[in-house]
Scaffold this motif. Structure first.
Motif, short mmCIF file in Angstrom:
data_model
loop_
_atom_site.label_atom_id
_atom_site.label_comp_id
_atom_site.label_asym_id
_atom_site.label_seq_id
_atom_site.Cartn_x
_atom_site.Cartn_y
_atom_site.Cartn_z
N GLU A 123 0.84 -1.19 0.00
CA GLU A 123 0.00 0.00 0.00
C GLU A 123 0.88 1.25 0.00
O GLU A 123 2.08 1.19 0.30
N GLU A 124 0.29 2.38 -0.29
CA GLU A 124 1.06 3.61 -0.46
C GLU A 124 0.99 4.54 0.75
O GLU A 124 1.17 5.74 0.62
N PHE A 125 0.75 3.98 1.94
CA PHE A 125 0.62 4.84 3.12
C PHE A 125 1.95 5.36 3.68
O PHE A 125 1.96 6.39 4.34
N PRO A 126 3.11 4.71 3.46
CA PRO A 126 4.34 5.21 4.09
C PRO A 126 4.91 6.46 3.40
O PRO A 126 4.60 6.76 2.24
N THR A 127 5.76 7.16 4.14
CA THR A 127 6.52 8.28 3.59
C THR A 127 7.67 7.76 2.74
O THR A 127 7.95 8.29 1.66
N ILE A 128 8.34 6.74 3.23
CA ILE A 128 9.44 6.09 2.52
C ILE A 128 9.12 4.59 2.45
O ILE A 128 8.76 3.99 3.47
N THR A 129 9.25 4.02 1.27
CA THR A 129 8.96 2.60 1.10
C THR A 129 10.17 1.86 0.55
O THR A 129 10.70 2.22 -0.49
N VAL A 130 10.60 0.84 1.27
CA VAL A 130 11.56 -0.13 0.76
C VAL A 130 10.80 -1.43 0.58
O VAL A 130 10.48 -2.12 1.56
N SER A 131 10.43 -1.75 -0.64
CA SER A 131 9.66 -2.95 -0.94
C SER A 131 10.46 -3.78 -1.94
O SER A 131 10.44 -3.52 -3.14
N GLU A 132 11.18 -4.75 -1.41
CA GLU A 132 12.04 -5.60 -2.24
C GLU A 132 11.46 -7.01 -2.25
O GLU A 132 11.76 -7.82 -1.36
#
Length: 333
Positions: A123-132
């Motif tokens: 989902e797009e709720f974070p300020t910074i996303t590390v999705s690996e």
């Protein structure tokens, strides 16, 4: 500045850091949370770990005393979440993964949020996303954070032990196809930091209780159903059956992998009746036998292609019949 250096900068700028992870704690959620906590402390900052619920008993050899639990201390968790100016979201990709109580606090928080996760479709709720999604585990990504932010020298036995545990458990002792060359590179750095990996294996594996083994024996001998046309196996356990064997959280965690070890099995599905619902564990082998779509489309779940979770509000028998009816749609003869 790379994304991990940005995260380090956010850590150093924050005054009240909270580390969260998903409901139904496992080795990776606990390992990544403690590993990140100890790293933040090495940066001379303070943080608090807030989890929805307790870790399974087989992880009790770790020092989890610093983890605040929503199920046991909701007032303190609420206070910490409300005053946080930085919240880490580890090992989950959607706010509903932390349970309704913490989800409300997480969504109400206006502070910066950092997701570090390896599950699909974040989902797009974070300020910074590390999705690996190709990473073996969130614990592996915490090692990436330590290294890529320029602090590999801080990695020591205290930080590395829970991170090794997280990688170990989320890869099925390094047997899943999520294990890549980078995974072994990370493991080498952890071992070089002084982690005694053989002791972790012993503590994780050599802690069975009599009741746990009897429950697993009963499940395998009396409740195992194999749909040989599709090479899919199913185990169902009612609340009465769990109670008979004095079930404790984590007692059935290895059942799906145990069933999947049967020669020729493509997939294993284990579900247990707990807290008024059926909690379902899906495991499979190979890219041609994904289970995450089945979990998502029919059981309000999802996860990795070969390791997913879900739930059902039907009865044990109704859930079993539903699963049997769906198997032909998702697995070939």
């Amino acid at each position: 500045m790379n994304i991990y250096q940005q995260i380090e900068a956010e850590i150093k700028a924050a005054s009240n850091i909270v580390i969260t992870a998903h409901k139904s704690a496992d080795g990776d959620s606990i390992g990544s949370s403690l590993g990140l906590l100890y790293f933040i402390e090495k940066l001379r900052k303070k943080a608090v770990v807030c989890h929805p619920d307790k870790a399974p008993d087989f992880l009790n050899w770790l020092d989890t005393s610093s983890i605040l639990l929503m199920e046991e201390n909701p007032e303190e968790v609420t206070t910490q979440m409300q005053k946080a100016d930085l919240i880490f979201c580890l090992d989950y990709n959607a706010t509903n993964r932390v349970g309704p109580e913490m989800q409300a606090l997480l969504e109400a928080a206006t502070c910066k949020k950092i997701m570090i996760d390896h599950h699909l479709n974040p989902e797009e709720f974070p300020t910074i996303t590390v999705s690996e999604t190709t990473a073996s585990s969130t614990s592996q990504l915490i090692v990436d954070l330590i290294e890529e932010s320029g602090h590999l020298e801080l990695l020591d036995e205290k930080i590395g032990t829970p991170l090794y545990l997280g990688i170990l458990t989320d890869t099925g002792s390094f047997r899943f196809n999520s294990v890549k060359p980078r995974t072994h590179e990370v493991l080498g750095k952890i071992l070089a930091a002084g982690v005694e990996h053989h002791l972790i294996h012993e503590k994780l594996s050599d802690n069975n209780t009599e009741t746990r083994l009897r429950l697993q024996g009963y499940a395998m001998s009396e409740k195992l159903e194999i749909l040989y046309d599709y090479n899919v196996a199913i185990i169902s356990l009612s609340k009465e059956e769990l109670a008979k064997y004095q079930y404790k959280k984590g007692d059935t965690d290895s059942l799906a992998n145990l069933v999947l070890s049967i020669k020729g099995m493509k997939a294993a599905i284990v579900f247990t009746e707990r807290d008024g619902i059926m909690k379902i564990s899906f495991r499979s082998k190979g890219a041609e036998n994904p289970v995450n779509v089945l979990a998502k489309e029919h059981f309000n779940g999802g996860g990795h292609a070969n390791a997913s979770g879900g739930m059902s509000d039907l009865t044990v028998d109704e859930t079993l019949e539903k699963l049997k009816g769906l198997i032909p749609e998702y697995f070939t003869k």
